[in-house]
Structures are given as C-alpha cells and as structure tokens.
Design a protein around this motif. Sequence first.
Motif, PDB file in Angstrom:
ATOM      1  N   UNK A 154       0.777  -1.229   0.000  1.00 32.78           N
ATOM      2  CA  UNK A 154       0.000   0.000   0.000  1.00 32.78           C
ATOM      3  C   UNK A 154       0.814   1.286   0.000  1.00 32.78           C
ATOM      4  N   UNK A 155       1.692   1.517   0.999  1.00 29.67           N
ATOM      5  CA  UNK A 155       2.471   2.756   1.019  1.00 29.67           C
ATOM      6  C   UNK A 155       3.411   2.906  -0.181  1.00 29.67           C
ATOM      7  N   UNK A 156       3.918   1.786  -0.690  1.00 31.31           N
ATOM      8  CA  UNK A 156       4.785   1.871  -1.875  1.00 31.31           C
ATOM      9  C   UNK A 156       3.999   2.395  -3.066  1.00 31.31           C
ATOM     10  N   UNK A 157       2.772   1.890  -3.240  1.00 33.89           N
ATOM     11  CA  UNK A 157       1.916   2.384  -4.323  1.00 33.89           C
ATOM     12  C   UNK A 157       1.598   3.863  -4.099  1.00 33.89           C
ATOM     13  N   UNK A 158       1.250   4.212  -2.861  1.00 32.67           N
ATOM     14  CA  UNK A 158       0.920   5.603  -2.541  1.00 32.67           C
ATOM     15  C   UNK A 158       2.117   6.519  -2.750  1.00 32.67           C
ATOM     16  N   UNK A 159       3.329   6.022  -2.461  1.00 33.16           N
ATOM     17  CA  UNK A 159       4.534   6.825  -2.649  1.00 33.16           C
ATOM     18  C   UNK A 159       4.740   7.236  -4.096  1.00 33.16           C
ATOM     19  N   UNK A 160       4.401   6.331  -5.010  1.00 38.32           N
ATOM     20  CA  UNK A 160       4.537   6.650  -6.436  1.00 38.32           C
ATOM     21  C   UNK A 160       3.377   7.507  -6.935  1.00 38.32           C
ATOM     22  N   UNK A 161       2.231   7.422  -6.288  1.00 39.40           N
ATOM     23  CA  UNK A 161       1.085   8.256  -6.666  1.00 39.40           C
ATOM     24  C   UNK A 161       1.205   9.673  -6.127  1.00 39.40           C
ATOM     25  N   UNK A 162       1.978   9.847  -5.050  1.00 41.78           N
ATOM     26  CA  UNK A 162       1.966  11.084  -4.277  1.00 41.78           C
ATOM     27  C   UNK A 162       2.256  12.319  -5.125  1.00 41.78           C
ATOM     28  N   UNK A 163       3.289  12.285  -5.934  1.00 43.30           N
ATOM     29  CA  UNK A 163       3.685  13.479  -6.690  1.00 43.30           C
ATOM     30  C   UNK A 163       2.799  13.746  -7.899  1.00 43.30           C
ATOM     31  N   UNK A 164       2.404  12.698  -8.610  1.00 45.56           N
ATOM     32  CA  UNK A 164       1.686  12.883  -9.875  1.00 45.56           C
ATOM     33  C   UNK A 164       0.177  12.753  -9.754  1.00 45.56           C
ATOM     34  N   UNK A 165      -0.301  11.890  -8.880  1.00 41.56           N
ATOM     35  CA  UNK A 165      -1.741  11.639  -8.766  1.00 41.56           C
ATOM     36  C   UNK A 165      -2.180  11.650  -7.294  1.00 41.56           C
ATOM     37  N   UNK A 166      -1.994  12.766  -6.600  1.00 40.13           N
ATOM     38  CA  UNK A 166      -2.287  12.785  -5.150  1.00 40.13           C
ATOM     39  C   UNK A 166      -3.747  12.508  -4.813  1.00 40.13           C
ATOM     40  N   UNK A 167      -4.671  12.848  -5.704  1.00 36.24           N
ATOM     41  CA  UNK A 167      -6.086  12.617  -5.404  1.00 36.24           C
ATOM     42  C   UNK A 167      -6.391  11.129  -5.257  1.00 36.24           C
ATOM     43  N   UNK A 168      -5.642  10.296  -5.976  1.00 31.88           N
ATOM     44  CA  UNK A 168      -5.915   8.859  -5.936  1.00 31.88           C
ATOM     45  C   UNK A 168      -5.431   8.216  -4.636  1.00 31.88           C
ATOM     46  N   UNK A 169      -4.624   8.913  -3.875  1.00 35.89           N
ATOM     47  CA  UNK A 169      -4.280   8.410  -2.539  1.00 35.89           C
ATOM     48  C   UNK A 169      -5.534   8.349  -1.673  1.00 35.89           C
ATOM     49  N   UNK A 170      -6.369   9.375  -1.771  1.00 33.68           N
ATOM     50  CA  UNK A 170      -7.602   9.431  -0.984  1.00 33.68           C
ATOM     51  C   UNK A 170      -8.685   8.531  -1.584  1.00 33.68           C
ATOM     52  N   UNK A 171      -8.860   8.624  -2.888  1.00 35.23           N
ATOM     53  CA  UNK A 171      -9.897   7.828  -3.548  1.00 35.23           C
ATOM     54  C   UNK A 171      -9.599   6.336  -3.411  1.00 35.23           C
ATOM     55  N   UNK A 172      -8.325   5.974  -3.536  1.00 34.74           N
ATOM     56  CA  UNK A 172      -7.939   4.571  -3.421  1.00 34.74           C
ATOM     57  C   UNK A 172      -8.261   3.993  -2.058  1.00 34.74           C
ATOM     58  N   UNK A 173      -7.992   4.756  -0.992  1.00 36.79           N
ATOM     59  CA  UNK A 173      -8.318   4.259   0.346  1.00 36.79           C
ATOM     60  C   UNK A 173      -9.821   4.138   0.523  1.00 36.79           C
TER      61      UNK A 173
END
Length: 414
Positions: A154-173
């Motif tokens: 989970x955090x590894x995926x979020x780490x790669x999403x953080x800079x380019x697709x930050x909204x998907x960190x919230x939507x994904x959870x």
Amino acid sequence: MKRKLLYTNFSKDLYILGLIEFINGLGSFVFPFLALFLTQKLGYSATKTGYYMLLISAIYVPGSLITSHIADKISRKKIVVLTQFCFSVSIIIAGVFVKLNPTLVPLLVIIALFFDGATDPARQALYTDHTTLENRQEAFSFFYLCMNIGFAFGPAIAGFLFNSYPSWIFIGQGIAGVLTLAIMIGVVRDKSPTKEMLQESLKSESDDKAVNGTVLKALLSRPLLCMYILIVSFFGFARSLSIFGLPLYVSNIFANDGPSKYGFLMSANAILVVSCTAIIVGFSKKHRSLTMISLAVFLYAISFFFMGRVTSFVILIILTILFSIGEVFSATNSNYFVMNHTPLGHRARFSSILTIIQGTGFAIAPFIAGIILDAHNFKTLFTTSSVLLFVCCFLILVLRKLYINKEKKDHKSI
C-alpha cells in the motif's frame, strides 16, 4: 505428537476477517503520507502540521464514545457497517477536492476520521467476539499479519502516486473501505454476546469474565489493567514523536525522492513484519505478554536513538528493521493482553477507553514534535523519543512484577 501449524485451525469467519484486514492494509494510502501532503502540497509548517495532527487525533474521541456503548448493547456489526460507510464516502470526497479545492481536504479528512474513530471500538470488539481465550493471541497476530501483507504494498503504491496523482491516494483508500464493507455485510456473522452468554460468564473464573454494572465499575475491578493502559498511552506518545518525524526527516535528506524512499521504508517494515510474525508469536507463547511488550519498547528506543544521526539510506533501512521487530512484539501481545483482561460485556467500551487514552498520547505527540523541530532539529526530536521509550520500558517491567505478585497472592488464596 505433531505440532499444529499456526493459523490452520480457525473458523471461516476469522479467515474472512483476515481478508478484510489485508484489504485495509493494502488501502493504507492516506495516513502514512498525510504529514507530507500538508507540508509539500498545502505548504503547512511543521508546527501547523503538528497542530493539525493533534486535531485529527482528538476527533477520534467523540466518535468512539458515541458508538462504543451502542455496540456493547445492540450490535457490533451494525455499527461497523454504518460508520465504515461514512468514512469511505468522506475520504473519497476528499480525493475529489484535491483537484477542485485542496484547502478543503484537511476538513474532509477530519470528518472521515470522526467516523473512523467511531468504527474502531466496535470493530475491535467484533473481532474479539470471534475468538476464544485459547486462540486469541494467534487470531490477533493473524489479523495483524494479514494487514501487514497488504501494507507491504500500500504505502509503496501511494509513494509513487503522491507526486503525480495525489487525489488517488484518498480515492484509493475509500475504494478499499467500500470493498471491505461489502465483505462485512455479505459474509461476516454478528456474534455479539447474548444476555444468556453474559449471565454464564459471570459464573466463570476466566480473565475476561463479565462484570455487572457500569464501565467505571468494570475498570475499577481491574486496577493493574488501568495502569497498563496509562503506560501504553505514554508509549504511544513517545513512539509517535519519531513516527511523526520520520517522513519529514527522510524528505529533508532526500528532497524530491523523499516520498518514494519513505514509502520503501514502510514497505520494508511491512515485509519484515509479514516474515517475522509467525516466528515471534511462537516465541511469545513461551513468555509473559508484558515481557514481550517491554522488549518491543526497548527495540523502539534503541532504533530511534540512532535516527536523526544518520543520513545513509542503508542504515535507515537497518533501523527500520529494528523497530519493525519491536512493532511485531508489541502488536502481537498488547491487544491480546488487554482483551484477555476485558469483561465480556464491556469489550467495545473498554476498546473505546483504550483508544481514547492511547489517542491522547498519539494526539499530543505531533504537536510537541512540531515545536521541537521548529525550535531545534531532528536529532533532538529522536533523542527525546528514545529517552521516553526507555522510561516506558522500565515502567512495563515494574507492572510485570506487580502482575506476578498478584498471581502468587491469588494462587495462595485458592
């Protein structure tokens, strides 16, 4: 006689609950990166971020208090379903507003965490209802293992999403929450204790026997457990000082690579937890829970003592491994210890009280950590955390001695 393998003799419900924990771990996108989101995306200072983290920790309290009594009296499952739904919807809306109006995201996260706080006591009680005194430690370690198998990714995926697709960190959870909700509704049985079960428990001599009366009466009947809960709050505060500082420290060292490297550290933490849990549970069964918890606190103290003094990513990985082992010892023994000494009819309310008192430590820590970082540096922050953890380790050993003396006294009185 052939030894039974761990996790091979559970009911179907326990395996389903393990699957839910796996999905929860896999969907843990937001909270490992919340401090970074506030500082890097919204421009919060360390102090302002600390204030915010204090606020979101405090927001757990009202939700927890409101639902815990209802969960003990009516239905754990119904409370979990309702509050989990509200949490998932709130966090998805927060993801939508990352692009529409990011300044509103912190408010939406607060709303989501109110419902998350309302979920926790009922969920903990529901999980406990599906266990017995004989399999509780193994079952809790199984839930913890499943959660961390998911958390390894989970955090590894979020780490790669953080800079380019930050909204998907919230939507994904949020999507992960909806999926666990569907499984909970469709498969998991509600095993809240009946009046008959509570009456039968009153006659038993088990550590989790029911108690007539209010939650205050139940607490006063277990003074050593109350002491443990207070010490654990102190432990949570001391540990959270470093947990709050770690992502900021990694980003301070590695700049733009900080989020991905922090995500790697958290994945390394989860992978180690997954690989060591069964071994540590087998070892823990041979020793007192408080002994294992004191060892956990000691490992945290040693690891955080060296944090802030190193800039090598390899050494940070080694220190992460060290406190990860401590995490396993703590996670596989603490809840087991508390629930084994919690009255049958008060599980949700005891879980709520534990969450609130622990949450006090967690809540204050980011605020204090932000002040320390603004006034001093990361070395001071991690050293303060380490010293407090050594004190906590000593207090747990004192409590262990008190429990041993109580058991000897009870044995003589029989």
